[in-house]
Design a protein around this motif. Structure first.
Motif, PDB file in Angstrom:
ATOM      1  N   ASP A 119     -31.946  56.420 -27.310  1.00 40.86           N
ATOM      2  CA  ASP A 119     -33.047  56.297 -28.275  1.00 40.86           C
ATOM      3  C   ASP A 119     -32.819  57.157 -29.503  1.00 40.86           C
ATOM      4  O   ASP A 119     -33.263  56.832 -30.587  1.00 40.86           O
ATOM      5  N   HIS A 120     -32.140  58.284 -29.313  1.00 40.40           N
ATOM      6  CA  HIS A 120     -31.991  59.186 -30.443  1.00 40.40           C
ATOM      7  C   HIS A 120     -30.734  58.952 -31.242  1.00 40.40           C
ATOM      8  O   HIS A 120     -30.544  59.569 -32.271  1.00 40.40           O
ATOM      9  N   HIS A 121     -29.845  58.087 -30.754  1.00 41.74           N
ATOM     10  CA  HIS A 121     -28.567  58.010 -31.442  1.00 41.74           C
ATOM     11  C   HIS A 121     -28.239  56.681 -32.084  1.00 41.74           C
ATOM     12  O   HIS A 121     -27.322  56.607 -32.881  1.00 41.74           O
ATOM     13  N   PHE A 122     -28.938  55.634 -31.722  1.00 39.10           N
ATOM     14  CA  PHE A 122     -28.592  54.357 -32.346  1.00 39.10           C
ATOM     15  C   PHE A 122     -29.475  54.115 -33.545  1.00 39.10           C
ATOM     16  O   PHE A 122     -30.693  54.260 -33.486  1.00 39.10           O
ATOM     17  N   ASP A 123     -28.833  53.780 -34.626  1.00 37.75           N
ATOM     18  CA  ASP A 123     -29.579  53.516 -35.842  1.00 37.75           C
ATOM     19  C   ASP A 123     -29.030  52.251 -36.449  1.00 37.75           C
ATOM     20  O   ASP A 123     -27.865  52.204 -36.823  1.00 37.75           O
ATOM     21  N   PRO A 124     -29.742  51.161 -36.536  1.00 35.57           N
ATOM     22  CA  PRO A 124     -31.135  50.982 -36.126  1.00 35.57           C
ATOM     23  C   PRO A 124     -31.288  51.073 -34.607  1.00 35.57           C
ATOM     24  O   PRO A 124     -30.334  50.789 -33.901  1.00 35.57           O
ATOM     25  N   PRO A 125     -32.479  51.440 -34.143  1.00 37.52           N
ATOM     26  CA  PRO A 125     -32.691  51.610 -32.704  1.00 37.52           C
ATOM     27  C   PRO A 125     -32.407  50.332 -31.930  1.00 37.52           C
ATOM     28  O   PRO A 125     -32.613  49.234 -32.443  1.00 37.52           O
ATOM     29  N   LEU A 126     -31.959  50.502 -30.718  1.00 44.11           N
ATOM     30  CA  LEU A 126     -31.717  49.347 -29.870  1.00 44.11           C
ATOM     31  C   LEU A 126     -33.045  48.763 -29.417  1.00 44.11           C
ATOM     32  O   LEU A 126     -34.007  49.500 -29.223  1.00 44.11           O
ATOM     33  N   SER A 127     -33.056  47.466 -29.232  1.00 47.17           N
ATOM     34  CA  SER A 127     -34.274  46.860 -28.694  1.00 47.17           C
ATOM     35  C   SER A 127     -34.363  47.202 -27.216  1.00 47.17           C
ATOM     36  O   SER A 127     -33.381  47.614 -26.591  1.00 47.17           O
ATOM     37  N   MET A 152     -24.173  58.571 -18.202  1.00 52.99           N
ATOM     38  CA  MET A 152     -24.931  59.149 -19.307  1.00 52.99           C
ATOM     39  C   MET A 152     -23.983  59.563 -20.431  1.00 52.99           C
ATOM     40  O   MET A 152     -24.261  59.353 -21.605  1.00 52.99           O
ATOM     41  N   ALA A 153     -22.842  60.128 -20.060  1.00 51.96           N
ATOM     42  CA  ALA A 153     -21.898  60.575 -21.079  1.00 51.96           C
ATOM     43  C   ALA A 153     -21.359  59.396 -21.883  1.00 51.96           C
ATOM     44  O   ALA A 153     -21.043  59.528 -23.059  1.00 51.96           O
ATOM     45  N   LEU A 154     -21.268  58.223 -21.239  1.00 48.88           N
ATOM     46  CA  LEU A 154     -20.717  57.053 -21.921  1.00 48.88           C
ATOM     47  C   LEU A 154     -21.761  56.323 -22.747  1.00 48.88           C
ATOM     48  O   LEU A 154     -21.423  55.449 -23.535  1.00 48.88           O
ATOM     49  N   SER A 155     -23.034  56.684 -22.560  1.00 45.59           N
ATOM     50  CA  SER A 155     -24.123  55.829 -23.054  1.00 45.59           C
ATOM     51  C   SER A 155     -24.093  55.599 -24.552  1.00 45.59           C
ATOM     52  O   SER A 155     -24.502  54.566 -25.021  1.00 45.59           O
ATOM     53  N   CYS A 156     -23.643  56.570 -25.333  1.00 39.30           N
ATOM     54  CA  CYS A 156     -23.691  56.388 -26.784  1.00 39.30           C
ATOM     55  C   CYS A 156     -22.315  56.082 -27.368  1.00 39.30           C
ATOM     56  O   CYS A 156     -22.071  56.324 -28.554  1.00 39.30           O
ATOM     57  N   THR A 173     -44.836  55.644 -24.993  1.00 39.74           N
ATOM     58  CA  THR A 173     -44.189  54.644 -25.838  1.00 39.74           C
ATOM     59  C   THR A 173     -42.830  55.151 -26.267  1.00 39.74           C
ATOM     60  O   THR A 173     -42.609  56.338 -26.440  1.00 39.74           O
ATOM     61  N   ARG A 174     -41.907  54.214 -26.429  1.00 37.86           N
ATOM     62  CA  ARG A 174     -40.555  54.623 -26.780  1.00 37.86           C
ATOM     63  C   ARG A 174     -40.353  54.674 -28.287  1.00 37.86           C
ATOM     64  O   ARG A 174     -39.555  55.459 -28.780  1.00 37.86           O
ATOM     65  N   SER A 175     -41.091  53.827 -29.008  1.00 38.28           N
ATOM     66  CA  SER A 175     -40.930  53.865 -30.455  1.00 38.28           C
ATOM     67  C   SER A 175     -41.693  55.073 -30.995  1.00 38.28           C
ATOM     68  O   SER A 175     -42.849  55.297 -30.672  1.00 38.28           O
TER      69      SER A 175
END
Lengths: 373, 343, 392
Positions: B131-139, B180-184, C211-213
């Motif tokens: 959630d904190h590393h993908f930009d734009p966020p993943l759906s 977890m380490a591979l996630s991003c 919420t996640r967003s």
């Protein structure tokens, strides 16, 4: 058993007490135990000393201990006359006075009185005429050279009451703590050692006791029985010893119970009594002492609250001083009659905080996890 | 210091992903300054795997944490640089560094139990990083699809993501940590004692899987371990650290077959070998030095059986010994022969 | 979970029975004839009337029968009649007082736990030994403050010296002389409206957390919060039934400030110190390093990882603190003449109004039991490890 020669050599260097027995001459196990105890005491003191708050608490306790001893010294040396300075029956016969003028209508209540006040106050001759002056004794008198903290509404010395109150608090706190620890360690160790139904019964009892608001029950018990100070100490000790303290000490005893030396003792044919008293309890002791400190805090506070509410039957106590101030209506006159409320209230707070701080300092000995890395 | 910058390109021609150059890090403590990392240089290319070995407290974890700039607050970087694709990580702002972490370099921590927060589900803790590393966020759908893939990759049932850490076995937890380490999609994974707490069979499985994943995804991995055997199995390059310094560096094959620093020599000969020539295991005498006051000259000299006068006074620089091997020892030429003469 | 809850409930009922039995025997039997002597043995009462009184009070029967009758009546909702407020049933008095105590406790509890947790969290986060001793000593000083004295000092400060807040009591009789409502009516209205608003407030915060967003979360948190607070004020200013009661409700609220403040300050330091040490320990855990390595913002590391886990020991302390909190409440009520359970306990004990004392004490027991139960469940919710292991 501890082999004398196996004890490390460097143990008897730099002995601050200067009286350490030389280990080669030790001939019986209890002397060894005593030596070990003293050594661990010294080691623990070294750890404790590093905790600034703990030392701070100890200083406050020392101060109050001196305060508690002072009256004896003062009475013995004749510095204080019991007739005047006794905390219960003492009376200042020559209190400071102030000049009052009889008037029709009071404009300044500090210097004027009217006919109604004269009739209400039995100490003033009712033959006074308008315009006459009269020397009125001031009974909660402010501090002066004779009474360093003034006198209370009954003409008794506040400082003397404060010192006797400290004595009562120490007596109560320490007695309650000792009762707590004796009961708590025994109950906790027994529950841990025997397990099963003994454990279940003792722990349910403990559950019930931590559940009940302690002060509420003390108020109720206080209503039923005429409470002396030591009754209160014993009741507090029982409530806390069978309650929360037992639960904590039981979990500690459980941790000790699984250590190999308990099995060794059992294999060697040690009876339950022997194992509990010689192996479990000594190992649970440090934690008990910690809880002792917290019990002292709780006991001092409970006593003060109960005497404040007028439930307790005591002669002198800090709570009682506040109770008098309250019933006589001086409690909210904090500026004008500060000596009736501030010293007593502050004393309760200070002394119970001091024991708490010492407990926190001890926490670092008992829980090595907390020690500074 | 003769050659501060080392031409440590072993597989020449590849873009250097990470270059650590003359890194010096010290800890300020109440007792004084601890020299934890002293002039360490190495580099790592894309897709390579490197091992950093040494006794505990030799500074290998400090090096690893420096790559993420996660060293404790009392750490001070005296000099040197950590270049990531040519950019100095030590110069980045905190915010920039945060974006770097996990997205570029991630870490598999030692002791997988403690790496998990006990109050959150495993999946939640992985998702949080994404959630904190993908930009734009993943759906949401994309995230869960990715999560399933991750778990399959490390050989776990995707249902595990809904469990709490305490409900998993040690091996599962370690696999989940790798997931977890591979996630991003990092380019480099730092594996700090990735298998220490596990039993030998699980240990072998996980190492094998890590190797496969590395090859499939073209990752670089930096292994940190005290266990020479583990490092030998999975790495291309190896660095041996002693008392905060890199003492030997080179291709794993070269170092293993012909260690040229007495410390690596002794370390290697302390492992009994099954396949190689029979040697008597040699034990390493003494304890690592106190880093509050490290010994003068070569830091290994108090424990070195072959220390000379020069070793006590002069600090040996990293010297190239073979086409892909460097060692910091004045007598590195003689190490193999001297070793034969050991009792 | 269900099994665990049922087991706890059965345990609670059993514990309460034991508690009630002990209380009853303690208060009815031990004083011997004092009850009878004082209320039915008054020489001014003619002997016939005394007989009637004794009979009405049930004091002429054997002890065990009396006990059986009391227990039987208790569970039918009949706790006897107060001696002091003679014809008034004890149940009536308790029904009136219980919500007042609850409100005082809950308001203080929420405030001090929230404030203490927050303060402890920031203190630990900003670490550094600077001021550590000061915070500890200040905290312990506040924690071991002699409550009645402290309460009077606060009354003196805020009511006498500054004259900002009312001295004591529940309401201002002057203002209520011609009031068209009974105090309890207004109070209960205030209670429900506040409860609904706070539940809405917490719910929006809670949902926002799930919420996640991040943007949606922020909207929910602030929007929901504004809606709850706005709704609260809209009721008192915009709705007819609220408008007419506003002044009176405000008066009650005004009287609540000082007791809540005192209870909060007294209990706040304990939570703060505990949170601080628990948080300091948590910050040393490996998963905090993991969270940082994941590149999470410091705020997330602090709140979501460190503080959330540091909450567990604090919640445990709450289990043990229920009784202490109630004790503090009893004293505070007595000092402020706040007409709640604590105040009637003290006054009924002092005036030997035994039926009322037993009633009050047993309801304080119920309060403690329920408090324990709630905290226990809460703890299970907070710590997933407990959720699984406690089933056995």
């Amino acid at each position: 058993m501890a082999d004398q020669r196996s004890l490390p050599e460097e143990t008897h260097t730099a002995d601050p007490f200067g009286s350490q027995p030389i280990l080669h001459e030790v001939d019986s196990w209890w002397k060894i135990r005593l030596t070990l105890m003293r050594r661990s005491l010294r080691e623990n003191w070294r750890i404790f000393r590093r905790s600034k708050v703990g030392v701070f608490g100890l200083v406050i306790i020392a101060f109050w201990a001196i305060m508690a001893v002072m009256p004896t010294v003062f009475f013995a040396t004749g510095f204080w006359n019991p007739a005047v300075y006794d905390p219960v029956t003492g009376l200042e016969l020559n209190p400071p006075t102030r000049t009052m003028t009889m008037v029709e209508r009071i404009t300044d209540p500090n210097t004027e009185i009217d006919r109604r006040a004269v009739l209400l106050d039995g100490r003033i001759p009712d033959t006074l005429q308008i315009g006459d002056t009269f020397e009125l004794p001031r009974q909660p008198a402010p501090p002066d050279g004779r009474h360093w903290l003034g006198t209370d509404p009954l003409g008794r010395d506040v400082l003397s009451q404060l010192m006797h109150g400290a004595r009562a608090s120490f007596f109560l706190g320490i007695l309650a703590a000792v009762v707590t620890v004796v009961i708590g360690t025994t109950v906790g160790s027994m529950a841990a050692y025997f397990g099963g139904i003994v454990d279940a019964f003792l722990m349910r009892l403990a559950d019930l006791l931590i559940l009940i608001p302690g002060l509420a029950i003390l108020i109720v018990i206080g209503a039923v029985f005429t409470f002396q100070l030591w009754h209160l100490a014993v009741v507090i000790g029982i409530l806390s010893g069978f309650g929360g303290t037992a639960i904590v000490l039981k979990s500690q005893a459980l941790a000790v119970k699984v250590k190999p030396f308990i099995d060794a003792a059992r294999v060697a044919g040690g009876s339950a009594r022997h194992i509990i008293f010689y192996h479990l309890i000594p190992n649970v002791m440090p934690l008990s002492v910690l809880y002792m400190m917290f019990t002292v805090t709780a006991a001092i506070q409970s006593e003060a609250v109960l005497s404040f509410l007028g439930v307790l039957n005591t002669d002198t106590s800090w709570g009682l001083m506040m109770n008098l101030a309250r019933t006589q209506g001086y409690l909210l006159q904090v500026v004008d009659f500060w000596w009736l409320t501030i010293p007593a209230g502050l004393s309760v707070t200070l002394l119970s905080a001091a024991f708490f701080l010492v407990g926190r300092g001890m926490d670092e000995i008992v829980n090595p996890r907390l020690r500074r890395r | 210091m003769t050659s501060r910058r080392l031409p440590l390109e072993i597989s020449a021609g590849q873009a250097r992903l990470l270059e650590v150059d003359g890194l010096v890090m010290r800890y300020d403590t109440e007792a004084g300054e601890v020299s934890a990392v002293e002039n360490v240089s190495f580099s790592l290319g894309r897709g390579e795997s490197m091992g950093l070995v040494g006794e505990s407290g030799c500074g290998k974890t400090s090096v690893a944490l420096s790559l993420l700039r996660l060293a404790p607050e009392n750490a001070r970087y005296q000099s040197g640089s950590v270049l990531w694709e040519g950019m100095d990580l030590l110069e980045l702002s905190d915010q920039e560094m945060r974006e770097y972490r996990w997205a570029e370099i991630s870490m598999v921590f030692q002791g997988a139990m403690n790496a998990w927060n006990p109050v959150y589900r495993v999946g939640e803790q992985i998702r949080e990083a994404m959630d904190h590393h993908f930009d734009p966020p993943l759906s949401t759908v994309e995230t869960s699809r990715r999560m399933d893939r991750l778990f399959n990759l490390v050989g776990l049932d995707p249902a595990v993501q809904n469990r709490y850490p305490h409900e998993l076995s040690g091996g599962m937890r370690q696999r989940a940590v790798i997931a977890m380490a591979l996630s991003c999609e990092p380019k480099l994974i730092i594996a700090d004692e990735p298998t220490t707490a596990l039993d030998v069979i699980v240990q072998a499985q996980i190492l094998e899987e890590l190797k496969e994943i590395q090859e499939d995804l073209g990752l670089s991995i930096l292994y940190i371990s005290h266990d020479m055997a583990v490092i030998a199995q999975v790495t291309d390059i190896i660095g041996v650290m002693y008392a905060g310094k890199l003492v030997e560096f080179g291709s794993t094959r070269d170092v293993f077959h012909g260690p040229r620093h007495p410390y690596s020599y002794l370390l290697l000969s302390s492992i009994p070998s099954v396949t190689g020539p029979r040697r008597r295991p040699v034990s390493l005498e003494g304890t690592p030095p106190n880093l509050l006051a490290p010994p003068a000259g070569c830091r290994f000299h108090p424990r070195c059986p072959w220390a000379t006068e020069q070793c006590r006074t002069d600090e040996p620089p990293m010297m190239q010994i073979g086409p892909s091997q460097w060692a910091a020892c004045w007598n590195s030429e003689q190490v193999p022969e001297m070793g034969e003469q050991l009792p | 979970m269900v099994r665990y809850v049922t087991r706890r409930l059965i345990q609670m009922v059993f514990l309460f029975l034991v508690f009630l039995t002990v209380t009853w025997f303690l208060l009815y039997i031990l004083p011997g004839d004092s009850v009878a002597l004082k209320y039915a043995g008054n020489p001014n009462i003619p002997p016939e009337a005394r007989e009637v009184a004794l009979e009405r009070l049930g004091l002429d029967k054997p002890v065990l029968i009396q006990f059986r009758d009391y227990m039987f009546n208790f569970f039918q909702g009949d706790l006897g009649v107060s001696f002091n407020q003679y014809p008034r049933p004890v149940v009536d008095i308790i029904a009136e007082r219980l919500p007042r105590t609850l409100v005082l406790f809950l308001a203080a509890l929420v405030t001090y736990y929230w404030a203490g947790f927050l303060a402890g969290k920031y203190l630990a986060w900003r670490r550094g030994n600077r001021g550590e001793m000061l915070v500890t000593i200040g905290g312990v000083g506040l924690y071991s403050m002699f409550l009645p004295w402290f309460a009077f000092m606060m009354i003196w400060l805020f009511s006498v010296l500054l004259d900002w807040l009312p001295l004591s009591k529940f309401l201002d009789p002057e203002q209520w002389r011609d009031a068209p409502f009974r105090a309890n009516q207004v109070f209960m209205r205030l209670f429900w409206v506040t409860l609904i608003a706070s539940v809405a407030l917490f719910a929006s915060g809670f949902i926002a957390r799930q919420t996640r967003s991040r943007r949606l979360g922020r909207t929910l948190r602030w929007g929901g919060g504004a809606l709850a607070v706005g709704g609260f004020f809209f009721y008192w200013y915009g709705v007819d039934s609220g408008q007419v009661m506003r002044v009176y409700a405000g008066d009650i609220g005004f009287h609540m400030i000082l007791p809540v403040l005192v209870l909060t300050l007294i209990n706040f330091a304990g939570v703060m110190l505990l949170t601080r040490s628990s948080m300091l320990e948590t910050l040393r855990e490996d998963y905090i390093l993991t969270a940082r390595a994941k590149g999470l913002p410091e705020r997330v590391v602090r709140d979501r990882h460190a503080a959330r886990t540091a909450l567990l020991p604090v919640a445990t302390s709450l289990v043990l603190a229920v009784a202490t909190v109630i004790d503090g409440g009893v004293i505070t009520e007595a000092v402020f003449s706040w007409p709640g359970m604590g105040e009637i306990l003290v006054s009924s004990v002092l005036s030997e109004d035994i039926p009322l004392a037993v009633g009050a004490f047993s309801f304080i027991g119920i309060l403690a039991l329920i408090g324990h139960f709630v905290v226990d469940i809460l703890y299970g919710v907070l710590d997933p490890r407990i959720r699984v292991t406690e089933h056995g």
